[in-house]
Structure formats: structure tokens, C-alpha cells
Scaffold this active site. Structure first.
Site, short mmCIF file in Angstrom:
data_model
loop_
_atom_site.label_atom_id
_atom_site.label_comp_id
_atom_site.label_asym_id
_atom_site.label_seq_id
_atom_site.Cartn_x
_atom_site.Cartn_y
_atom_site.Cartn_z
N ASN A 175 0.85 -1.20 0.00
CA ASN A 175 0.00 0.00 0.00
C ASN A 175 0.88 1.24 0.00
O ASN A 175 2.11 1.15 0.01
CB ASN A 175 -0.95 -0.02 1.21
CG ASN A 175 -0.18 -0.13 2.51
OD1 ASN A 175 0.60 0.74 2.87
ND2 ASN A 175 -0.37 -1.25 3.22
N ASP B 26 -4.03 -6.44 5.27
CA ASP B 26 -4.98 -7.33 5.95
C ASP B 26 -4.95 -8.73 5.34
O ASP B 26 -5.30 -9.71 6.00
CB ASP B 26 -6.40 -6.75 5.85
CG ASP B 26 -6.56 -5.54 6.77
OD1 ASP B 26 -5.95 -5.56 7.87
OD2 ASP B 26 -7.25 -4.58 6.40
N LYS C 286 8.85 -16.89 -10.85
CA LYS C 286 8.08 -15.76 -11.38
C LYS C 286 6.85 -16.28 -12.12
O LYS C 286 6.95 -17.22 -12.94
CB LYS C 286 8.98 -14.97 -12.33
CG LYS C 286 8.34 -13.71 -12.81
CD LYS C 286 9.25 -12.96 -13.77
CE LYS C 286 8.45 -11.88 -14.46
NZ LYS C 286 9.04 -11.43 -15.69
N PRO D 80 -2.35 -12.19 10.17
CA PRO D 80 -2.60 -12.03 11.61
C PRO D 80 -2.77 -10.55 11.93
O PRO D 80 -2.18 -9.70 11.27
CB PRO D 80 -1.32 -12.57 12.26
CG PRO D 80 -0.28 -12.51 11.19
CD PRO D 80 -0.99 -12.67 9.89
N PHE E 219 -4.18 2.87 15.17
CA PHE E 219 -4.60 3.87 14.19
C PHE E 219 -5.78 3.33 13.42
O PHE E 219 -5.92 2.12 13.23
CB PHE E 219 -3.45 4.20 13.22
CG PHE E 219 -2.51 5.24 13.77
CD1 PHE E 219 -1.68 4.96 14.85
CD2 PHE E 219 -2.46 6.52 13.21
CE1 PHE E 219 -0.82 5.92 15.37
CE2 PHE E 219 -1.60 7.49 13.72
CZ PHE E 219 -0.79 7.19 14.80
N1 CTP Z 1 -3.24 -3.54 12.34
C1 CTP Z 1 -2.41 -4.56 12.77
N2 CTP Z 1 -2.39 -5.74 12.10
C2 CTP Z 1 -3.18 -5.94 11.02
C3 CTP Z 1 -4.02 -4.92 10.59
C4 CTP Z 1 -4.02 -3.73 11.27
O1 CTP Z 1 -1.70 -4.38 13.75
N3 CTP Z 1 -3.14 -7.10 10.40
C5 CTP Z 1 -3.28 -2.30 13.09
C6 CTP Z 1 -2.77 -1.09 12.35
O2 CTP Z 1 -1.40 -0.87 12.59
C7 CTP Z 1 -3.64 0.01 12.92
C8 CTP Z 1 -4.96 -0.69 13.20
O3 CTP Z 1 -4.63 -2.05 13.39
O4 CTP Z 1 -3.15 0.48 14.16
C9 CTP Z 1 -5.90 -0.57 12.07
O5 CTP Z 1 -6.91 -1.46 12.28
P1 CTP Z 1 -7.73 -2.16 11.11
O6 CTP Z 1 -8.87 -2.87 11.73
O7 CTP Z 1 -6.86 -2.94 10.22
O8 CTP Z 1 -8.20 -0.93 10.39
P2 CTP Z 1 -8.20 -0.67 8.89
O9 CTP Z 1 -6.83 -0.93 8.30
O10 CTP Z 1 -8.72 0.70 8.76
O11 CTP Z 1 -9.13 -1.83 8.32
P3 CTP Z 1 -10.69 -2.03 8.24
O12 CTP Z 1 -11.32 -0.70 8.31
O13 CTP Z 1 -10.82 -2.70 6.95
O14 CTP Z 1 -11.06 -2.90 9.38
#
Ligand code: CTP
Length: 402
Positions: free
Chosen positions: A210, A279, A289, A305, A323
């Protein structure tokens, strides 16, 4: 631990009877959390040996501008840049005069000119020398240039006189040094911060990732260091320099980030999950490849995870901050994550506004936290990521104290 945590103090010792107190001063500075390096003038070495201060500080003592060996190790310009504070103790009348004149005829005066660090002087001299108009004029000049003074103390002197000119007690000098720094709000706290994106490989040359630049996480690392914490930064691939005094662990995938975080958890008081963790990852990364074939192609992904959730469900659960990047219903979604992930605080961004968030220099956020009396919140208008990081770190420190 005091407020000199993570601070680099360059202690310059001049030739005066009070030089013997420098040994204790090194210890007091270290007790307050400082890293200490020592410069000695030729006169100082008549009163105390470099070996004593080397053994106490754990670093080579520097005493000559023309010492090739020492210059090869850490030259005078490097010493000047290294210092967060230059502390001259004892500062003799001659030293003050040479500083006031802007001389650069020995290591001490040269480093004093070359450093941009704040300077603190602890004068020590005979009471009449202190009162002399020349010394008082030099004092006025140095104060006007922004130098700080600790002491001198008043009382009985080594020469038998009574009056002002005794070097201040080492404890008071160390306190005076600490007071020059803004905040020790997280002194002694061990902070782990995740930052940047993760990369989930598809094959040896491709990955899913990302746009996270890591700027917010790195700004938090700097702010935590400034507040006196020790910081472990677990960073995905970014194009940023590791901030001074931060231990950085470079990782690629979410699984690698999780593994490193888990090993750091035993020594962690505060965990800040700032990384944009993917995620999902490809169900299996191809060893070779992937060659193009049909017109369409599907990727099968599997959940990664959740690092934050793993941290908060761990037995050694630290104070945890997450965050949330949202495009709608900012407060509602963020509050949901605060509860679901068992966080103490969440920093919510509205990423529908392209002038803030990913890759930009600025950010704005809604801080939401849990405290005994219920939830609290603070809306931070658009500002630089460094400013926002400072606000987040102060809020964390405040909540920790509460
Ligand atoms: N986070 C994490 N591990 C993941 C995904 C996210 O530690 N696999 C942490 C990020 O660092 C951030 C927070 O979780 O602090 C974000 O939560 P998340 O639920 O993933 O929020 P979004 O990325 O906004 O996803 P969504 O809105 O799709 O739930």
C-alpha cells in the site's frame, strides 16, 4: 531515571580544584539517563586523570585538538555534532574569557564554537576572580549569547576565602542540565512502534502493498525519543532515515512484523501500531516468477494475523495505541476498533481527504481514549506529522500518569 534519558552530554572539564567533582558529575548525569563523553583541558589533567573519567564515562576522553588518534575515532566536529548538550564543569575564569572572545585555540573552545547544542556552564573560581569586572563582563556576554549558567555556589573556598565561586554540587548541576530539555514525559518508558507498509509477496518479483510512507510512525519515534523513551521501531520498507537513537528492525511481511513485535513485547511498556499492515496476503507465494497466460487471472488471498490484536491479547499487554484509517463514520468506526482490539487509545484519520494521511506531510486526527471516567476525545486540526506525533505522545504520557 531522570529527564536526561537518551540525551548526549558532552562534559568539558577545565583546570580548577573543582575538577575532582567531575567524576561524581559523570555518574549523576548517567544516573539521569544521559550518555556522557568527556573533554579535558590540559589544566584539568593536572587535577584528575583522563583514565578516571574514561573509566566512568565508558568512552575515550578527548583532550587535544591535534591528536590524530582521537580525531580518527571521533573528531572535534563529530563531537560538536554528537552533543545534545555541552556542559562545562568546572568552567574557570580563563575558560569564560576565551569563550567570550570566541577563541578556538584548544579542543574545548573549538568544539564550543562548532556545536549548535545548548551550553551550560558551572563556574568555579576564587570569589574575587568571580566578582572581577572582567569576569562579570564575560558572564554578561555569554548569557547574552544564550549560554546557560548553573551556579556558582557561595561559601568557603579551597583557598580559604568565603564568597561566591564554588562549583555547584554535581546533583544540582545534573538537575540544571535536565531542566534545559523540554520533556521527560516518557522517561524510562520502553516504546515499540510499527510503521510503514508491509509487503506480501506473490512471487520473487511481485508483491501486494500500500501507499504508506512511514512518515507518521517515524515522527512518533522521534517524539517518543524526545520525551525520554527508549524506542524500538518495527518498520516495513520505507524511504526514510532511521531517527537518531532509535533501534530499527526492518521487516517485509505482516508475519515478520508480528514475529519481531512478539519478541519485543517482554520489554515493552507502550505499543503503538502505526503500520499499514496488509490485511490479506496471497495464499501461497510462487517460488518462480508467475508467467502470463490467460486473459484473466485471480489471486487467492488469506487473512494476515492482526498484530495489534495479538499484542493486546498477550499476557504482557502493554499500554496499546492503534490507528484507524476511515473514509466515513470516523468516530463510530474508530470507537468500534478501540473496543474490539482492546486498545487504550486510537488515532483516527479521515483518509477521504487527500491533503492528509498517506504519503502527505500533514495529518489531522481524532484521538479517542479510554479512561476510568469513560471515553475521552481530542480533535487535532490539520498540522505537520511531527506536531501531531508530539500531541499523541503527550496524551499517552498523560494517560499513563493518570
Ligand atoms: N493492524 C495490525 N495488524 C493488522 C491490521 C491492522 O496491527 N493485520 C493495526 C494497524 O497498525 C492500525 C490498526 O490495526 O493500528 C488498524 O486497524 P484495522 O482494523 O486494520 O483498520 P483498517 O486498516 O482501517 O481496516 P478495516 O477498516 O478494513 O477494518
Amino acid at each position: 531515571m531522570g529527564h536526561l534519558n537518551n540525551r548526549r552530554v558532552l562534559l568539558a572539564v577545565c583546570g580548577g580544584i573543582a575538577a575532582y567533582k567531575s567524576a561524581e558529575l559523570v555518574r549523576k548525569l548517567q544516573d539521569s539517563g544521559a550518555e556522557v563523553r568527556v573533554i579535558m583541558t590540559r589544566g584539568a589533567q593536572e587535577f584528575i586523570t583522563p583514565l578516571t573519567l574514561q573509566a566512568l564515562s565508558g568512552n575515550t576522553v578527548h583532550h587535544s585538538l591535534l591528536d590524530e588518534e582521537a580525531e580518527r575515532g571521533m573528531g572535534h566536529i563529530e563531537l560538536a555534532r554528537w552533543a545534545d548538550l555541552m556542559l562545562i564543569a568546572p568552567a574557570t575564569a580563563d575558560c569564560m574569557a576565551r569563550l567570550a572572545a570566541g577563541r578556538a585555540d584548544d579542543l574545548l573552545t573549538t568544539v564550543a564554537l562548532a556545536t549548535s547544542a545548548p551550553m551550560l556552564l558551572a563556574p568555579a573560581m576564587n570569589q574575587q576572580m568571580w566578582k572581577d569586572l572582567a569576569t562579570q563582563a564575560n558572564l554578561a556576554t555569554l548569557v547574552e549569547r544564550g549560554m546557560h549558567f548553573a551556579g556558582p555556589d557561595s561559601g568557603e573556598q579551597a583557598c580559604g576565602d568565603i564568597g561566591p565561586g564554588r562549583m555547584l554540587d554535581p546533583v544540582a548541576i545534573a538537575e540544571s542540565a535536565a531542566s534545559l530539555f523540554k520533556s521527560g514525559a516518557l522517561a524510562g518508558q520502553r516504546v515499540v512502534i510499527t510503521a510503514g507498509p508491509t509487503r506480501e509477496p506473490l512471487d520473487p518479483v511481485r508483491y501486494i502493498s500500500n501507499h504508506s510512507s512511514g512518515k507518521m510512525g517515524y515522527a512518533l519515534a522521534r517524539a517518543a525519543i524526545d520525551a525520554g523513551a527508549s524506542v524500538q521501531l518495527v518498520s516495513g520498507p520505507v524511504a526514510l532515515a532511521v531517527p537518531d537513537r532509535v533501534n530499527c528492525h526492518s521487516v517485509g511481511t505482516a508475519q515478520e512484523m508480528l514475529d519481531v513485535c512478539m519478541t519485543l513485547l517482554e520489554d515493552c511498556d507502550i505499543f503503538i501500531g502505526c503500520a499499514a499492515v496488509a490485511d490479506y496476503r496471497p495464499l501461497s507465494a510462487c517460488e518462480q516468477k508467475i508467467k502470463k497466460s490467460s486473459q484473466e487471472m485471480s489471486l487467492q488471498l488469506t487473512r494476515n494475523p492482526d498484530i495489534l490484536a495479538s499484542v493486546t491479547s498477550h499476557i504482557a499487554k502493554p499500554f496499546s495505541v492503534g490507528f484507524a484509517a476511515e473514509t466515513e463514520n470516523l468516530r463510530e468506526h474508530a470507537l468500534g476498533k478501540l473496543e474490539r482490539k482492546g486498545l487504550n487509545m486510537i488515532v483516527a484519520n479521515d483518509v477521504s481527504d487527500s491533503s492528509i494521511g498517506f504519503n502527505s506531510e500533514n495529518n489531522a486526527a481524532l484521538l479517542l481514549w479510554r479512561e476510568a471516567e469513560g471515553n475521552g476525545e481530542l480533535n487535532v486540526e490539520q498540522c505537520s506529522k511531527d506536531v501531531l506525533a508530539g500531541i499523541i505522545i503527550s496524551k499517552i504520557a498523560h494517560l499513563r500518569r493518570a
